[in-house]
Design a protein around this motif. Structure first.
Motif, PDB file in Angstrom:
ATOM      1  N   ASN A  97       0.387  -1.758  -0.074  1.00 24.07           N
ATOM      2  CA  ASN A  97      -0.265   0.361  -0.015  1.00 24.07           C
ATOM      3  C   ASN A  97       0.825   0.882  -0.140  1.00 24.07           C
ATOM      4  O   ASN A  97       0.801   2.116  -0.303  1.00 24.07           O
ATOM      5  N   ALA A  98       1.739   1.150   0.735  1.00 28.97           N
ATOM      6  CA  ALA A  98       2.853   2.281   0.711  1.00 28.97           C
ATOM      7  C   ALA A  98       3.659   2.528  -0.638  1.00 28.97           C
ATOM      8  O   ALA A  98       4.040   3.706  -0.824  1.00 28.97           O
ATOM      9  N   ARG A  99       4.183   1.596  -1.241  1.00 26.60           N
ATOM     10  CA  ARG A  99       4.015   1.876  -2.548  1.00 26.60           C
ATOM     11  C   ARG A  99       3.569   2.551  -3.750  1.00 26.60           C
ATOM     12  O   ARG A  99       3.718   3.138  -4.273  1.00 26.60           O
ATOM     13  N   ALA A 100       2.039   1.086  -3.523  1.00 24.64           N
ATOM     14  CA  ALA A 100       1.401   2.042  -4.495  1.00 24.64           C
ATOM     15  C   ALA A 100       1.213   3.838  -4.048  1.00 24.64           C
ATOM     16  O   ALA A 100       0.681   4.403  -4.668  1.00 24.64           O
ATOM     17  N   ALA A 101       1.118   3.880  -2.930  1.00 21.61           N
ATOM     18  CA  ALA A 101       0.638   5.783  -2.230  1.00 21.61           C
ATOM     19  C   ALA A 101       2.282   6.598  -3.382  1.00 21.61           C
ATOM     20  O   ALA A 101       1.733   7.274  -3.789  1.00 21.61           O
ATOM     21  N   SER A 102       3.074   5.867  -3.022  1.00 20.89           N
ATOM     22  CA  SER A 102       4.660   6.653  -3.493  1.00 20.89           C
ATOM     23  C   SER A 102       4.095   6.561  -5.367  1.00 20.89           C
ATOM     24  O   SER A 102       4.552   7.583  -5.530  1.00 20.89           O
ATOM     25  N   LEU A 103       4.047   5.670  -5.408  1.00 25.52           N
ATOM     26  CA  LEU A 103       3.742   5.782  -7.361  1.00 25.52           C
ATOM     27  C   LEU A 103       2.924   6.686  -7.049  1.00 25.52           C
ATOM     28  O   LEU A 103       2.828   7.518  -8.485  1.00 25.52           O
ATOM     29  N   ASN A 104       1.492   6.862  -6.990  1.00 25.85           N
ATOM     30  CA  ASN A 104       0.516   7.555  -7.221  1.00 25.85           C
ATOM     31  C   ASN A 104       0.826   9.286  -7.232  1.00 25.85           C
ATOM     32  O   ASN A 104       0.745   9.785  -7.695  1.00 25.85           O
ATOM     33  N   THR A 105       2.106   9.440  -6.169  1.00 28.49           N
ATOM     34  CA  THR A 105       2.886  10.498  -5.575  1.00 28.49           C
ATOM     35  C   THR A 105       3.298  11.138  -6.701  1.00 28.49           C
ATOM     36  O   THR A 105       3.388  12.187  -7.753  1.00 28.49           O
ATOM     37  N   GLU A 106       3.896  10.568  -7.422  1.00 26.43           N
ATOM     38  CA  GLU A 106       5.001  10.246  -8.442  1.00 26.43           C
ATOM     39  C   GLU A 106       4.852  10.011  -9.593  1.00 26.43           C
ATOM     40  O   GLU A 106       5.359  11.746 -10.601  1.00 26.43           O
ATOM     41  N   GLY A 107       3.669   9.838  -9.807  1.00 26.01           N
ATOM     42  CA  GLY A 107       2.894   9.800 -11.324  1.00 26.01           C
ATOM     43  C   GLY A 107       1.521  10.973 -11.449  1.00 26.01           C
ATOM     44  O   GLY A 107       1.704  12.408 -12.521  1.00 26.01           O
ATOM     45  N   SER A 108       1.238  11.680 -10.446  1.00 27.98           N
ATOM     46  CA  SER A 108       0.931  13.084  -9.892  1.00 27.98           C
ATOM     47  C   SER A 108       1.841  14.255  -9.946  1.00 27.98           C
ATOM     48  O   SER A 108       1.196  15.106 -11.244  1.00 27.98           O
ATOM     49  N   SER A 109       3.119  14.110 -10.042  1.00 27.58           N
ATOM     50  CA  SER A 109       3.868  14.749  -9.978  1.00 27.58           C
ATOM     51  C   SER A 109       4.559  15.337 -11.338  1.00 27.58           C
ATOM     52  O   SER A 109       4.788  15.578 -11.907  1.00 27.58           O
ATOM     53  N   LEU A 110       4.790  13.279 -12.227  1.00 24.91           N
ATOM     54  CA  LEU A 110       5.550  13.293 -13.392  1.00 24.91           C
ATOM     55  C   LEU A 110       3.993  14.344 -14.045  1.00 24.91           C
ATOM     56  O   LEU A 110       4.695  14.711 -15.170  1.00 24.91           O
ATOM     57  N   GLU A 111       3.375  13.929 -13.242  1.00 24.27           N
ATOM     58  CA  GLU A 111       1.900  15.160 -14.912  1.00 24.27           C
ATOM     59  C   GLU A 111       1.964  16.230 -15.008  1.00 24.27           C
ATOM     60  O   GLU A 111       2.022  16.875 -15.997  1.00 24.27           O
ATOM     61  N   LYS A 112       2.334  16.285 -13.722  1.00 20.01           N
ATOM     62  CA  LYS A 112       2.386  18.464 -13.638  1.00 20.01           C
ATOM     63  C   LYS A 112       3.957  19.030 -13.952  1.00 20.01           C
ATOM     64  O   LYS A 112       3.766  19.859 -14.764  1.00 20.01           O
ATOM     65  N   GLU A 113       4.292  17.955 -14.221  1.00 24.95           N
ATOM     66  CA  GLU A 113       5.613  18.073 -15.162  1.00 24.95           C
ATOM     67  C   GLU A 113       5.559  18.188 -16.551  1.00 24.95           C
ATOM     68  O   GLU A 113       5.892  19.075 -17.224  1.00 24.95           O
ATOM     69  N   LEU A 114       5.040  17.048 -16.839  1.00 24.53           N
ATOM     70  CA  LEU A 114       4.403  17.112 -18.036  1.00 24.53           C
ATOM     71  C   LEU A 114       3.186  18.361 -18.980  1.00 24.53           C
ATOM     72  O   LEU A 114       3.820  18.792 -19.682  1.00 24.53           O
ATOM     73  N   HIS A 115       2.672  18.730 -18.168  1.00 21.40           N
ATOM     74  CA  HIS A 115       1.715  19.261 -18.347  1.00 21.40           C
ATOM     75  C   HIS A 115       2.286  21.341 -17.895  1.00 21.40           C
ATOM     76  O   HIS A 115       2.348  21.986 -19.607  1.00 21.40           O
ATOM     77  N   ALA A 116       3.301  21.375 -17.669  1.00 21.87           N
ATOM     78  CA  ALA A 116       4.517  22.243 -17.148  1.00 21.87           C
ATOM     79  C   ALA A 116       5.395  22.165 -18.557  1.00 21.87           C
ATOM     80  O   ALA A 116       5.858  23.827 -19.296  1.00 21.87           O
TER      81      ALA A 116
END
Length: 142
Positions: A97-116
């Motif tokens: 569950n912790a790994r999944a939460a970390s991956l979700n946070t990382e995915g959100s960050s990547l999406e923000k970088e992609l939008h920028a």
């Protein structure tokens, strides 16, 4: 007939004044053109790095999904009367569950970088999209 000629002349004058109102796109061998080419050169490695990070993230998501599926399949073999086995199973579940939460946070960050990144590319396209440069000039800039 005179009215039609006058309308055509008025339309031509309106088109000519609208064309003059448009800013001239950067031309080869100008600082603006060179800035556009430099920006394009900077964006290429960023695009490649983002694509690589997205591929790595996708692979990590697939591994996490496979691990979670294997863990769920193993739940049938856990002896529910053995507190140590239940605790180990729950600890592994918490880890997943912790790994999944970390991956979700990382995915959100990547999406923000992609939008920028996409916003920067779009701004560059607006600023530099009308440059008309002969191939030999573009070839020298690379």
């Amino acid at each position: 007939m005179k009215y039609m000629l006058l309308a055509a002349a008025t339309a031509a004058a309106t088109f000519a004044s609208a064309a003059l109102a448009q800013p001239m796109p950067p031309q080869p061998d100008t600082p603006a053109y060179k800035a556009c080419m430099a920006e394009e050169g900077e964006l290429r490695p960023q695009r490649q790095a983002l694509a690589r990070r997205f591929r790595e993230h996708e692979a990590a998501l697939e591994r996490a999904s496979a691990d979670l599926s294997a863990h769920d399949a193993a739940s049938a073999q856990v002896n529910r009367t053995d507190s140590a086995a239940v605790a180990a199973y729950n600890a592994r579940q918490d880890e997943l569950n912790a790994r999944a939460a970390s991956l979700n946070t990382e995915g959100s960050s990547l999406e923000k970088e992609l939008h920028a990144f996409n916003a920067r590319v779009a701004a560059g396209n607006i600023r530099c999209g009308n440059i008309l440069a002969p191939y030999k000039v573009r070839k020298k800039e690379k």
